[in-house]
Write an enzyme that holds these catalytic residues in place. Structure first.
Site, PDB file in Angstrom:
ATOM      1  CD  GLU A 264      -2.686   1.335   2.754  1.00 16.45           C
ATOM      2  OE1 GLU A 264      -3.526   2.021   2.501  1.00 16.45           O
ATOM      3  OE2 GLU A 264      -1.946   0.489   3.435  1.00 16.45           O
ATOM      4  CE  LYS A 330      -8.422   1.644   2.467  1.00 16.90           C
ATOM      5  NZ  LYS A 330      -6.831   1.548   3.746  1.00 16.90           N
ATOM      6  CB  CYS A 382      -4.611  -0.876   4.666  1.00 14.15           C
ATOM      7  SG  CYS A 382      -3.934  -0.639   6.479  1.00 14.15           S
TER       8      CYS A 382
END
Length: 519
Positions: A264, A330, A382
């Site tokens: 990430e 995300k 994440c």
């Protein structure tokens, strides 16, 4: 007076201690029976208590669990928040108190609506109310479904129920086991021990169920790059090119891999600022017939920032070109880390709320899979991996692997990254897909479709994880049906429990008197 105060504090103090022990059921300790024992003891503490007392006991249990279980949050606040120590302690206390509200709600509701020591309370009401409170915690204010008891069962016989109903079903079964042992103790009837024994035995039997099988005709050669970049230096302007060159050097040694994965935000810059670098990297990947997947920061025409995933080497046409709309963005953002709730109110208060990159926008809930070297990846950046329903929604019939890229360097040597890895393992077991987890400094690992970590490299080291991974064929029941059968069961159970509940006059008067004494 001292005696009265001491007597009334006994149960809350015991509850806090029991809640703290629950953390040992999760990674890295993995003593999963504690996840059954802890709610058992909590239910015993609720006995003969008013609804207010039960709520207070539940709150103290939550303080114990979350005060120890999410202590890792303090590491990021203390290291990168720019606040005095006393302020970080106050902020952590508020967070823990908020999370403790949900077990308090459970205790209050259980003793308010189902006060009798009968089967309805223990086998219908308690498991159902617990799951409802957990669901609320995973939804309110975007949700924080961390430390659901079901995650602690990833190494227990109950784990094999995950492909049927996911982590929520594991949580429900854990509570049923706790309630059965509690009721057995209260009634001194050992026959009730058969219920958890049957559940555990059934889970063990499900080990032989083959919902999915490896596709031996297809294999992906994967290389995961763990850069181990110091979080305190990562975003300094002078560290940009040393960081990029470190990833390039590690990549250059692994061009024989089909897919090379960086973690990430591995690129410490906005994508538009490093266009030439990405063009050259894309060209190198094409020459070596390889693909690169990396995390990167993006900004669109409306000045909205996104935490994104970029693929190189598989770009159509003339190669790499900058296109924000073609990236995975995300969706589930980390509160305070990636967005600030009540922004206009909180940002002026402290530097914590002005951490770098704390004003991201959310991508869509469902987005196309990432395609690299002919393989299809369902991405989860994440924090997103903890939202099982979202992961399930993004897995489709063409998905080969679940990909989660992370940067747990924010949390140092704490237990947070290990709990995070435990959650990722659950996603593999639920959906019958290998989970590929690429991180900056660990835990970088590959989990097979049975939830077992088959490949890993040490934390806090620079390294490359190489593995050949087969996708799977078939579907798990959880993938097909999701949580809807469980939700239906909860509604039926709650209605049934409510209809069966009858409050005897003497017990009602007793509770009313206790409430008055509390006041």
């Amino acid at each position: 007076m001292i005696k009265i105060v001491t007597h009334r504090l006994k149960r809350p103090i015991a509850a806090a201690f029991i809640g703290a022990l629950t953390t040992l059921a999760f990674a890295p300790y993995d003593f999963w029976p504690l996840a059954i024992l802890s709610p058992l003891l909590l239910l015993l503490l609720f006995q003969n208590q008013s609804r207010k007392q039960a709520g207070w006991i539940g709150f103290c249990w939550g303080l114990g669990q979350f005060g120890t279980g999410i202590s890792w949050v303090h590491v990021s606040i203390d290291s990168f928040g720019g606040m005095p120590e006393i302020a970080t302690i106050i902020l952590m206390s508020l967070l823990v108190a908020y999370l403790a509200f949900y077990p308090a709600l459970f205790g209050w509701a259980l003793n308010r609506f189902f006060p009798h020591t009968d089967q309805t309370r223990f086998f219908l009401a308690a498991p159902t109310l617990w799951l409802i409170c957990d669901w609320l915690r995973g939804w309110v204010f975007t949700g924080f479904p961390w430390l659901w008891l079901g995650y602690s069962q990833i190494n227990s016989p109950l784990a094999y129920f995950a492909p049927i109903g996911g982590v929520k079903l594991l949580t429900l079964l854990t509570l049923i086991c706790s309630a059965a042992f509690c009721y057995m103790w209260l009634k001194r009837n050992w026959n009730y021990a058969l219920i958890p024994l049957i559940i555990l035995a059934t889970g063990y039997g499900l080990k032989s169920a083959h919902w999915v099988t490896p596709d031996t005709d297809r294999v992906a050669k994967i290389a995961l790059i763990q850069g181990n970049i110091d979080q305190a230096k990562k975003w300094l302007p002078g560290e940009r090119w040393p960081t990029l060159m470190k990833y390039v050097d590690l990549t250059r040694q692994n061009w024989d891999a089909d897919i090379i994965i960086w973690p990430e935000a591995a690129i410490p810059a906005i994508e538009s600022q490093v266009g030439t670098f990405l063009t050259n990297l894309d060209h190198a990947a094409r020459i070596h017939n390889s693909s690169i997947i990396t995390g990167v920061i993006n900004i669109d025409d409306h000045k909205r920032f996104y935490n994104s995933v970029l693929t190189l080497g598989d770009t159509p046409g003339d190669g790499y070109h900058y296109d924000v709309s073609a990236r995975y963005h995300k969706h589930h953002l980390l509160p305070f880390g990636e967005f600030v709730p009540f922004e206009s109110l909180l940002r002026p208060i402290a530097p914590l709320f002005n951490l770098p990159m704390s004003s991201f926008s959310a991508g869509r809930y469902i987005q196309p899979n990432i395609i690299a070297h002919g393989f299809s990846f369902a991405p989860a950046l994440c924090y997103e991996i903890i939202f099982g329903d979202q992961i399930r929604a993004n897995v489709n019939d063409t998905t080969d692997f679940i990909l989660t890229q992370s940067n747990d360097a924010w949390f140092g040597h704490s237990i947070g990254p290990l709990q995070h890895m435990e959650i990722a393992r659950m996603r593999a077991l639920e959906l019958g897909k290998p989970v590929i987890r690429s991180t900056n400094n660990g835990v970088t690992a590959i989990t097979d479709y049975l939830g077992n970590m088959t490949y890993t490299i040490p934390q806090f080291e620079t390294g490359v994880l190489r593995a050949d991974i087969h996708p799977t064929e078939g579907e798990t029941p959880y993938y097909v049906m999701g949580s809807w059968p469980l939700y239906l069961w909860l509604v039926i159970s709650l209605i049934w429990a409510w209809r069966r509940q009858k409050t005897p006059p003497n017990h009602s008067m007793s509770l009313e008197k206790t409430e008055q004494n509390d006041v």
